[in-house]
Design an enzyme around this catalytic site. Sequence first.
Site, PDB file in Angstrom:
ATOM      1  N   CYS A 251      -7.955   2.622   0.846  1.00 27.07           N
ATOM      2  CA  CYS A 251      -8.797   1.299   0.058  1.00 27.07           C
ATOM      3  C   CYS A 251      -7.900   0.996  -1.018  1.00 27.07           C
ATOM      4  O   CYS A 251      -7.978   1.643  -2.168  1.00 27.07           O
ATOM      5  CB  CYS A 251      -9.348   2.404   0.075  1.00 27.07           C
ATOM      6  SG  CYS A 251     -10.786   1.536  -1.173  1.00 27.07           S
TER       7      CYS A 251
ATOM      8  N   HIS B  98     -15.538   0.424   2.120  1.00 26.75           N
ATOM      9  CA  HIS B  98     -15.101   1.929   2.806  1.00 26.75           C
ATOM     10  C   HIS B  98     -16.612   2.015   2.478  1.00 26.75           C
ATOM     11  O   HIS B  98     -16.397   3.758   3.054  1.00 26.75           O
ATOM     12  CB  HIS B  98     -13.682   2.151   2.614  1.00 26.75           C
ATOM     13  CG  HIS B  98     -12.915   1.509   3.369  1.00 26.75           C
ATOM     14  ND1 HIS B  98     -11.573   0.453   2.891  1.00 26.75           N
ATOM     15  CD2 HIS B  98     -11.934   1.373   4.222  1.00 26.75           C
ATOM     16  CE1 HIS B  98     -10.810   0.162   3.274  1.00 26.75           C
ATOM     17  NE2 HIS B  98     -10.912   0.613   4.652  1.00 26.75           N
TER      18      HIS B  98
ATOM     19  N   SER C 101       0.719  -1.048   0.436  1.00 21.88           N
ATOM     20  CA  SER C 101       0.175  -0.034   0.322  1.00 21.88           C
ATOM     21  C   SER C 101       0.693   1.577  -0.373  1.00 21.88           C
ATOM     22  O   SER C 101       0.401   2.357  -0.584  1.00 21.88           O
ATOM     23  CB  SER C 101      -1.246   0.112   1.478  1.00 21.88           C
ATOM     24  OG  SER C 101      -1.872  -1.467   1.832  1.00 21.88           O
TER      25      SER C 101
END
Lengths: 598, 363
Positions: free
Chosen positions: A378, A365, A322
Amino acid sequence: MEKNKFYEDLSLVLLRTQRTLLVVGALFLLLLFFIWKIQILDHKKYWNLSEANRIRESVLTASRGLILDRNGVILADNAASFKASIIRENCQDYNFSLQRISQLLGVEEDVLRKRIAKYEAWPRFKPIVIKDNLDLREVTRIEARRLEFPELVVSTDPRRFYPFGSLAAHIIGYLQELSPEEVKSGKYKGKGLGDLVGRTGVEREYEPLLVGGDGKAMDIVDSQGRVREEMGRVEPIPGQTISLSLDFDLQRRATELLEGREGAIVVLDPKTGEILALASYPTYDPNKFITRFTPEEWIGLINRPDHPLENRAIRGLYAPGSVFKVAMALGGLDSGVITEETTFFCAGTTQLYGRPFSCWFSGGHGVLNLTEAIRHSCNIYFYQTGRRLGIDRIAEYAKELGFGSPTGVDLPGEKEGLVPTPEWSQRARKASWYPGETISVSIGQGPLVVTPLQVSVHTALVANRGKKPVPRLLRFPVHSTGHNDGDSDRRGVRIKEETFEKVIRGMWKCVNEGGTGRAASLQGFDVCGKTGSTQLISQERAEKLGRVIKTHSWFTGFAPQKNPRVVITVLVEYGGMGGATAAPIARELFDLFRSKHD
Amino acid sequence: MIDRRLLENIDWFLVGLLLLNSLFGALIIYSSSHYLPGNYALRQLIWIAASLIALFLFLVVDYKVLLTYSTYFYGALMLVLVLMLFTGTSIAGAKSWIRISSFQVQPSELAKIALILVLAHFFSERKTSYISSGTAVLGFGLTAVPFILVACQPDLGTAMCFLPLLLGALIMAGLRRKAVVVMAIVCLLAGIAGWNLALKDYQKKRLTTVVFPGKDPQGAGYHILQSKIAIGSGGLFGKGFKKGTQSQLRFLPARHTDFVFSVVGEELGFIGVVAALLLCYLFVSRIFRSAGKSRDRAGVYLVYLVGTIVTFQILVNVSMVIGLFPIVGIPLPLFSYGGSSLLANYLGVSLVLNVKMRRFVNI
């Protein structure tokens, strides 16, 4: 007439004597001719031989330059060390000599033999080091039996000493003996067989500065090799002391924080690229390598499955996970496929190219914009961004933002990582690119790999709003050649400053507004960051290593938000979630940095 | 007993050359041993003085008388040599010394004088212009006995010195061409047989290293190489007295004995070498020229044989130190340190003087 009765006729005698004298005279002249040849015609040759006989040159080892941290803490020092050498010329009986030396020094005969065999070609009077780092007890034992062992000599040498042992071992590196092949290669001028040279790290990178110039002593010796008088002396020139950008306290704290784990930490000054700390764990004690032999520990270290010798910060290749979303966000904004206001719906999972892709938060989310997507990391948001960008543009931006090429740090052996493209796929894998892989790459998975230092430089680039620094360790002496010409620069980065600001807002929220990086937040220090938790490449491999399957844990960030002064990147292998493991470590270091500089 | 007329007839020039050579030698011995315990130079000077006294004492007896008793000298010395094979003191691996109280003598050196006397005695009795085979065989036998005895000590170097005496006697007696050819063949055969049967390994090695001195620089070739380095590095003027590095730092072996000439070459250079060889040549040519000043054949033989053995030793020693000849341990006459050799040479000169000064005397 009467005379002749007493005196015989000696005319024949006279003739024979004269002939004899003629021959004798000729032989004398012949001898003189031979001597003339030796003494006058070949004088030069024999003169040189006689000089070589009586003059013995010995090397006076120059002390190596010290290595200091930015505040003058000595990281690499010199200490006197005793070494025992054998002079083969003085052996009465070579085999017996080896046998008794083996007993005296406690070194196996075979080891001695192999050691000496390496120097077979040396003249027999030259001492060959057979054991070094003698302790005082050994020295006195040898000295006490000096007369018994004319073939054994003890001498001192400045020896490298690392006062903090394993601390910063990967940066500083270590010394090892030159091999015959290296001597032949001619790369090490003025160095010969048996000399120690920097093998890794700064010791290797700045070998020319550190090494200095060896001196020599010329002694007049007799046929027994005893020194009669000193004839001349060239003093050694000590190597230059160099000062690194490392901050001892940060380095020590970083190392402590990694203890018991496997991972790397980089602390960087984003403006100048100066490396304040660079830790890799597990580590090793370089003091143990400064011996001329290959100790068992060495073999042990090489074979250990967790590779303590490897500098993970520059040589470890990891999927960024991420952490890569920052680059994705910048690419998306710059290319216009998204804006700050673009929203996507996260239901926890989505179907792309006929395959399900899920978010790490299986609950989903909901609807979120870019800032929120960065804040909560996300996946779905960036799957969509990636799909719109396409792999070619992703690769382009990744490269622009510091991935896929070496950072140019002044350490040897840096890896460049991999930013995959379809061309790469054809070339290296002989397979075509799958659209699904683009989706994986969008969240920093797939074939994409980076080093912790690349992530750190990438973060500095973001912190500088587009100015990319070259990480460097050397502070003094400043050298003009090569890469580090001071401050960071917009080297090929075309992304606009305000684009960076938009992403940085997300990174700020990630830490300070209950995002995934909240564990890194520090009151009043405006840390901006991004976490990452990367899936392992294969489950089987993890099982083989006997580990619980856990993700690698990333955190990279900078502080403060405006006018950033420090970048910290933390990677913990198998550390679990980035927010849970890496972020708190980063917080400790941000805290220490702030307390040192406020 | 000794006539004043006899004293007037002593060849003082030869005595002068003898002393000059000896003192030159003593000087070099000093240079090459002053840093060693043992006072070699001083001891050599004492030997010179003692030998000089012996030389004059030896002059008192007419050489005719000496020749008459030569067989007894010879016989006695051969007996000593035989006994020494069992009892001799071993120095450097050879039983060539006997110890009398505190000093050692080398009977093999004195055997040279005995052989000279006995050869002169027997050869002078045959008064034909050319040699008879009976005399040749006798001479051969007389030489072979000490040769074999000394070679067995084993001291090949000294043993070799007996051979030129036989050759000299044969030449002086008048050797036919045919005989020369036969002798050459015999020598060749003896050489081959000796190489295979008699020579010890270290001796063979020495011979081969003359041909290839570089082959084994640490072993047998080492001495030759160091000696050549010493001489060659001396150059024209040398490194100076007591300043030869090869000799002072002990790279040169046997500096004050067999390799004394190398020290001359290193420290005094080519100039010194020429001077030393000139002195040697003047010395031996003075001896050879004295042969014609003899009153009888026996005197001729004595003088000629002394000249031969001295010349032989000089030529072999110098060839040895410059690497033309195997290292066989033959000293440089008058130069090398060593009392027995010095005494033998002085006695030889004494014989020459003896013959020369009695040439006008009627008995």
